[in-house]
Enzyme design. Structure first.
Site, short mmCIF file in Angstrom:
data_model
loop_
_atom_site.label_atom_id
_atom_site.label_comp_id
_atom_site.label_asym_id
_atom_site.label_seq_id
_atom_site.Cartn_x
_atom_site.Cartn_y
_atom_site.Cartn_z
N HIS A 128 8.25 23.84 30.45
CA HIS A 128 9.48 23.46 29.43
C HIS A 128 10.95 23.75 30.04
CE1 HIS A 128 6.46 23.43 25.97
NE2 HIS A 128 6.24 22.37 26.67
N GLY A 201 -0.30 34.09 23.70
CA GLY A 201 1.14 34.08 22.99
C GLY A 201 1.63 32.68 22.64
#
Ligand code: BV8
Length: 261
Positions: A128, A201
């Site tokens: 990203h 996570g």
């Protein structure tokens, strides 16, 4: 392999420790939760103050930037200030150490911070993008950030592109934008070829990144899922570790390579 679940205080099954130790290629996929213990708000928790009334998906889009560039740029500059003022945590450090124990470790991250790199990881695949990179929204010319850091929650007019006069945008992948092609291809290939996939996570809700867990499951990989909360990807895991990555990742490292203790 039967799936097992453990809290961060119980021991790692020998079968998993052996799989890690014998692995020729470990793939790791991290999300915002891995940076949480460094003090960086997770993606969905980063909406406080001025941005409290927005959903992340509604701010992290090209349309939001066009609609209100100062609102969006102010959010990213506030987040960038957080990144610049934090340090890698034990989870980032454990992954960098693990890479030194196996022939190949591919680290894939959805995170836009540089904490993996600052912990010693290299060739990190940023699906990203990076909050530390910026470029012109119109012509793509790279923009070098100034040192000044946004400390409070405020709108901030984005810089003007020195090349074309357009607005400078963060170097991240927004919703509705394609992931960098080569990075995505390399991440997919790593998941197809790895022996073990560690997922740490991430809420597993953003695609195509979230699809990597099911790809690994279909390819019958050993999958370790680390998160204090249950996720919709737990069903793919050989081992679910319910706890913070800053505890669980060092635990995995010590179980597979006790000589490092
Ligand atoms: C795409 C950069 C092809 C920006 C991010 C309509 C139109 C277009 C696309 C879509 C559409 N509808 C759906 C889609 C697909 C869309 C998508 O997935 N939407 C979701 C909301 C359903 N995806 C896209 O648009 C992607 N592109 O599909 O391109 C295309 C193109 C055009 C048209 C059609 C298709 C692009 C997605 C990339 C978006 N950018 N980040 C920025 O950072 O501002 S995503 C963003 O979410 C962050 O990168 C973040 O990492 C990521 C995932 O979130 P998490 O990392 O999981 O973070 P989160 O806060 O959610 O969760 C944290 C987790 O940590 C929690 O589970 C928590 O329990 C855990 N945790 C907390 N503490 C700890 C911990 N874990 C361990 N230890 C701890 N201590």
């Amino acid at each position: 392999m039967t799936s097992s679940s453990l809290t961060s205080s119980t021991s790692i099954p020998d079968e998993i420790a052996q799989k890690l130790r014998a692995a020729q290629h470990i793939a790791v996929m991290t999300g915002a939760g891995v940076s949480a213990e460094s003090g960086i708000a997770t993606f969905r928790d980063a909406l406080t103050g001025l941005w409290a009334n927005f959903k992340a998906e509604d701010l992290a889009t090209p349309q939001a930037f066009v609609r209100d560039p100062a609102l969006v740029w102010g959010w990213y500059e506030w987040r960038r200030a957080q990144v610049m003022q934090t340090q890698p945590n034990a989870g980032h450090i454990a992954l960098a150490a693990m890479a030194r124990q196996v022939p190949q470790l591919t680290l894939i991250t959805q995170n836009v911070d540089d904490l993996h790199e600052r912990a010693g990881s290299s060739a990190v695949l940023h699906l990203h993008g990076s909050i530390l990179a910026a470029r012109c929204f119109d012509c793509g010319f790279p923009y070098q950030h100034r040192a000044s850091l946004q400390q409070d929650h405020a709108k901030l007019a984005p810089p003007v592109c020195p090349e074309c006069g357009g607005a400078v945008r963060p170097g991240v992948v927004w919703f509705g934008e394609n992931l960098p092609h080569d990075v995505w291809q390399e991440a997919e290939r790593a998941v197809r070829e790895c022996d073990v996939l560690i997922i740490a996570g991430t809420s597993g809700v953003v695609y195509p990144a979230a699809g990597l867990a099911e790809l690994a499951f279909r390819k019958r990989k050993t999958i370790i899922q680390i998160n204090p909360q249950a996720t919709n990807q737990d069903k793919f895991a050989s081992l679910v570790m319910t706890g913070p990555s800053g505890v669980c990742l060092p635990q995995l490292l010590a179980a597979a390579w006790p000589e490092l203790r």
